[in-house]
Design an enzyme around this catalytic site. Structure first.
Site, PDB file in Angstrom:
ATOM      1  N   ARG A 557     -27.625  -8.763  51.899  1.00  0.00           N
ATOM      2  CA  ARG A 557     -27.211  -7.974  52.826  1.00  0.00           C
ATOM      3  C   ARG A 557     -25.973  -6.898  52.475  1.00  0.00           C
ATOM      4  O   ARG A 557     -25.117  -7.436  51.527  1.00  0.00           O
ATOM      5  CB  ARG A 557     -26.573  -8.577  54.013  1.00  0.00           C
ATOM      6  CG  ARG A 557     -27.824  -8.987  54.905  1.00  0.00           C
ATOM      7  CD  ARG A 557     -28.559  -7.948  55.400  1.00  0.00           C
ATOM      8  NE  ARG A 557     -27.830  -7.310  56.564  1.00  0.00           N
ATOM      9  CZ  ARG A 557     -28.138  -7.295  57.663  1.00  0.00           C
ATOM     10  NH1 ARG A 557     -28.897  -8.225  58.378  1.00  0.00           N
ATOM     11  NH2 ARG A 557     -27.452  -6.495  58.537  1.00  0.00           N
ATOM     12  N   LYS A 668     -31.315 -19.151  43.768  1.00  0.00           N
ATOM     13  CA  LYS A 668     -32.690 -18.641  43.607  1.00  0.00           C
ATOM     14  C   LYS A 668     -32.684 -17.931  42.140  1.00  0.00           C
ATOM     15  O   LYS A 668     -33.748 -18.413  41.498  1.00  0.00           O
ATOM     16  CB  LYS A 668     -33.102 -17.761  44.819  1.00  0.00           C
ATOM     17  CG  LYS A 668     -33.077 -18.327  46.280  1.00  0.00           C
ATOM     18  CD  LYS A 668     -33.380 -17.557  47.102  1.00  0.00           C
ATOM     19  CE  LYS A 668     -32.848 -18.238  48.531  1.00  0.00           C
ATOM     20  NZ  LYS A 668     -32.760 -17.265  49.753  1.00  0.00           N
TER      21      LYS A 668
END
Ligand code: 73E
Length: 835
Positions: A557, A668
């Site tokens: 974000r 990730k």
């Protein structure tokens, strides 16, 4: 044969090819009156999904039956957000049927990847908090734990982002437009939820008990939709239950009169409004009445449903905590505390003390952020009008707690001021969650430490036994097995497939780091993934990027504390250097961004425009020979994230230290073999601990240094601006028209945020100029390290090999051990559908 292996074998058997193909054909016929050749890709997606759902259903039924028989304790994960992404591919992976289905479809001339791209992301979340909830559901099912996710079925999820002329434009996300093949509407479990009105008090003439009667209220029906959550290779199918709203009484024409008409329309409007849209703010509280309505709506419905389910099997509601645990995902669902009290007292007839014992043994709270602007503090006015009975209960919880504080700290009213729930005309939701819950956890070691020592210090001192850490994690099923099939197959070929359900096994790759051939293969896979991303970029942005350049990626974000501005200012600085010293040796780089900004967040939106403008200038400057490329990926979301993580060389995790509670994107990237370029913030600290500082690029102020500056009124960026001409030059370029076709006002908010003359807050609140040099040095080290491909490949591989800790399976096992105390339930395979 082990039970797991046998399950897997049976399961593959169930995907008997011919039967599956027939099922798809039949579905196309009955749904669309078409043959396979005539069907559109969307229709094929639906037909394939229904065929897959048919298989899931048997396991779903069997799982719920087993839970019922074993009467197992269940966790209810309450969350305003579940960022699930796409279901089809993930379900196939977890059913261990992905390859079989891919093959079967190929034989029908259908490309599974194309079909997968027809599925809209279920984007019922903003960012990390919602995606964490989705990873947790995946792990819970995979680890055989009984669990429900409870949330809202928003008609519109996270907005779709379009970039027009470099600016973000928000487009509604009509994700249900074509229907959701995996969900099931459960009308029979609908619950009424009431808002507003007034509370009448009376004594029951028979029992003599106090009765509280809500009058003149508005109400809606909450109708649940269940979505299956498939565990990996174990036949477990858990449930994500999301609530839709409908008016209580369908509008009946024959009952028409003016009063009823208005009421009916009002109820209809209220129902539509409540579940209409996800608030698109990450790490930010917007004190809107509708948001509180959403919170109470899904909490009340979920609690009513779980109590009804409990009572079907158990007589004594005072033992609820033996079978049920409620995890509150941040403060958003914490109205669960007074609502559970209400249901226990007003509906179930418990005394206050009995109800309090049940509630405080059932509810646990996770804190996800220390950002002040994210703290939920509802104005008492608004709160008490919307939830009059709930407010009475909050008052009583507060009254009793304040007595306790005064007993513990006689004469110390400061403690009351800090810890009370009701203060200065506000209801402080975090305080309520901490007071009522039996567990309070942070989401990374550093974050929990900051909670204990700073943000929640007073609570920690008074009730240290409640506090604990649960470092976040991610599911390797989606972010490696599905997102990076080349690497997944390679890892399996080297160490077997145990890593899929036990990521600690990925450390078996460590010895291979010394094997040159293995490193070459690893880097070749990274290259192939970069080619895949380059193709995506060409298709979506029309930009050519060189897969041999360093892919440096920041996707998350858009928020000032995440410091995308630091990244882009540094790119402007590199560009200046290349222009000034064309002879300078410079390893070609591709800087990739993906980020959504909250619609009303001005500086965030200006940053997006800046990134796109820099991209325009740099990408079109032939004089730099393609040494530098900048790409902004439109509409960053779970599905394209999978492609981005797989292709990254460098993982940008550059938040102002102390501000990012954990981060999960960092994990990730690591899993997919990208070293971290980051600050010692959130889970970066633990990533560095696992992989070694020599295999990461760490820079910037420490969290303690940041906190010290903050406690002393900040620092003065103007000194840096005037003493470092290269920094001054890039800051000035925000204003001199270089990246705005001569417009001197385009980035004025960014400029002011750094040097602040005009803003009300401190200058450079997020220490961008302070950390700039340190960041530029770290980037220099990245370049040098990358030039040495032997060294780099070791680093990259070590990141994958050391990522075992960061699976959400580990996180869930810790929640189970320390907070939830669940037991695993084995599920035999359901009916064979295609045999
Ligand atoms: O650091 C992340 C963390 O990894 C944190 O910012 C995020 O939660 C992730 C998962 O633990 C988060 N989001 C919110 N608060 N923390 C939030 C707050 C209000 C509305 C929506 C999201």
């Amino acid at each position: 044969m082990s039970r797991k292996k046998e399950n897997k074998r049976m399961f593959s058997k169930r995907f008997e090819k011919a039967a599956f193909k027939t099922a798809v054909k039949e579905n196309v016929k009955t749904l669309y009156r078409k043959t396979i050749d005539e069907a559109t890709p969307q229709q094929l997606f639906q037909a394939v999904s229904y065929a897959v759902k048919d298989v899931i259903i048997d396991d779903w039924i069997e799982t719920q039956k087993r839970y019922d028989e074993t009467d197992a304790k269940t966790v209810y994960y309450m969350s305003m957000e579940f960022l699930m992404g796409r279901a089809l591919g993930n379900n196939l992976i977890n059913m261990t049927a992905y390859k079989d289905v891919k093959e079967a479809l190929e034989e029908m001339n259908i490309d599974l990847n194309v079909i997968e791209d027809e599925e809209p992301d279920a984007a019922l979340g903003n960012g990390g908090l919602g995606r964490l909830a989705a990873c947790f559901l995946d792990s819970l099912a995979t680890l055989n734990y009984p669990a429900y996710g409870c949330g809202i079925r928003y008609r519109y999820g996270m907005f779709k982002q379009k970039i027009e002329n470099g600016y973000q434009v928000e487009v509604p996300d009509n994700w249900l437009k074509e229907g959701n093949p995996f969900e099931i509407r459960r009308e029979e479990y609908a619950k009424e939820v009431r808002f507003g009105g007034n509370i009448r008090f009376e004594k029951d003439p028979v029992t003599g008990k106090d009765k509280f009667i809500q009058e003149n209220y508005e109400s809606v029906m909450a109708v649940p939709y269940d979505m299956p959550v498939v565990g990996y290779g174990n036949h477990v199918v858990n449930t994500l239950r999301v609530w839709d709203a409908k008016p209580i009484t369908d509008f009946k024409l024959d009952e028409f009169d003016r009063g009823n008409y208005h009421k009916a329309v009002e109820q209809e409007n209220l129902a539509k409004l409540i579940v209409d849209v996800l608030y698109p703010n990450d790490n930010h509280y917007s004190g809107k009445e509708l948001r509180l309505k959403q919170q109470y709506f899904f909490i009340s419905a979920s609690l009513q449903a779980l109590i009804a389910k409990y009572k079907k099997k158990h007589g004594d509601i005072r033992k609820l905590y033996e079978k049920v645990v409620i995890q509150m995902n941040d403060t958003h669902p914490t109205v669960a505390v007074p609502e559970l009290m209400r249901l226990l007292i007003d509906v179930e007839g418990l005394s206050w003390d009995e109800a309090w014992e049940v509630t405080s043994k059932t509810c646990a709270y996770t804190n996800h952020t220390i950002m002040a602007e994210a703290l939920e503090k509802w104005p008492i006015d608004l709160f008490s009008k919307l939830l009059p009975r709930i407010y009475q209960i909050v008052q009583e919880i507060d009254r009793r707690f304040v007595i306790q504080v005064r007993e513990t700290y006689p004469g110390n009213e400061e403690k009351v001021r800090k810890m009370a729930i009701l203060m200065d005309g506000q209801v402080r939701m975090a305080n309520m969650a901490i007071i009522a819950g039996f567990s309070v956890n942070g989401v990374a070691k550093l974050h929990t430490e900051i909670l204990e020592k700073q943000e929640l210090k007073d609570f920690y001192q008074m009730m240290p036994e409640k506090f604990n850490n649960k470092t976040n994690g991610i599911t390797q099923r989606r972010f490696l097995a599905h997102g990076n099939p080349l690497l997944a197959d390679w890892i399996t070929s080297k160490i077997g497939d145990g890593w899929i359900t036990d990521l600690s096994q990925i450390s078996k790759l460590k010895p291979l780091v010394e094997d040159e051939e293995a490193r070459r293969e690893f880097m070749e896979i990274k290259y192939q993934n970069k080619v895949r991303l380059a193709k995506y970029i060409k298709e979506h942005n029309g930009i050519d990027v060189d897969p041999r350049s360093i892919f440096d990626i920041q996707v998350k974000r858009l928020h000032e504390y995440k410091r995308q501005l630091l990244n882009i200012l540094h790119i402007m600085y590199l560009y200046n250097q290349i222009k000034e010293h064309p002879e300078m040796s410079f390893y070609p780089r591709t800087f990739i961004f993906g980020a959504k900004a909250a619609a009303g967040y001005l500086r965030a939106k200006e940053t997006i425009k800046l990134i796109n403008s820099v991209a325009d200038v740099v990408n079109n400057d032939r004089s730099i020979n393609g040494k530098l490329k900048v790409v902004f990926i439109e509409d960053y979301r779970v599905s394209n994230a999978e492609i981005l993580f797989a292709a990254a060389d460098v993982s940008e995790q550059i938040s102002t230290a102390s501000k990012e509670a954990s981060g999960t994107g960092n994990m990730k990237f690591m899993l997919n073999g990208a070293p971290t370029l980051g600050t010692m913030d959130g889970a970066n600290v633990e990533i560095v601990q696992e992989v070694g500082e020599e295999n990461a690029f760490i820079f910037g102020l420490s969290s303690q240094e940041v906190i010290n500056y903050e406690n002393n009124g900040g620092y003065n960026p103007v000194d840096i601006y005037f003493n470092d001409w290269e920094i001054k030059r890039v800051v000035d370029q925000l204003m001199d028209g270089t990246y705005s076709n001569g417009d001197h006002n385009m980035y004025i908010n960014l400029y002011n945020s750094l040097l602040n003359t005009q803003c009300t807050d401190r200058a450079d609140t997020y220490f961008i100029l302070k950390d700039f040099r340190s960041y530029a040095d770290a980037q220099k080290r990245v370049e040098e390290a990358y030039r040495d491909q032997q060294k780099w490949s070791k680093m990259a591989m070590l990141n994958t090999a050391c990522s075992g800790k960061f699976t959400s399976d580990r996180t869930i096992e810790e929640y189970v051990r320390d907070i939830w105390h669940l037991e695993k339930v084995e599920v035999p395979s359901g009916q064979d559908l295609f045999d």
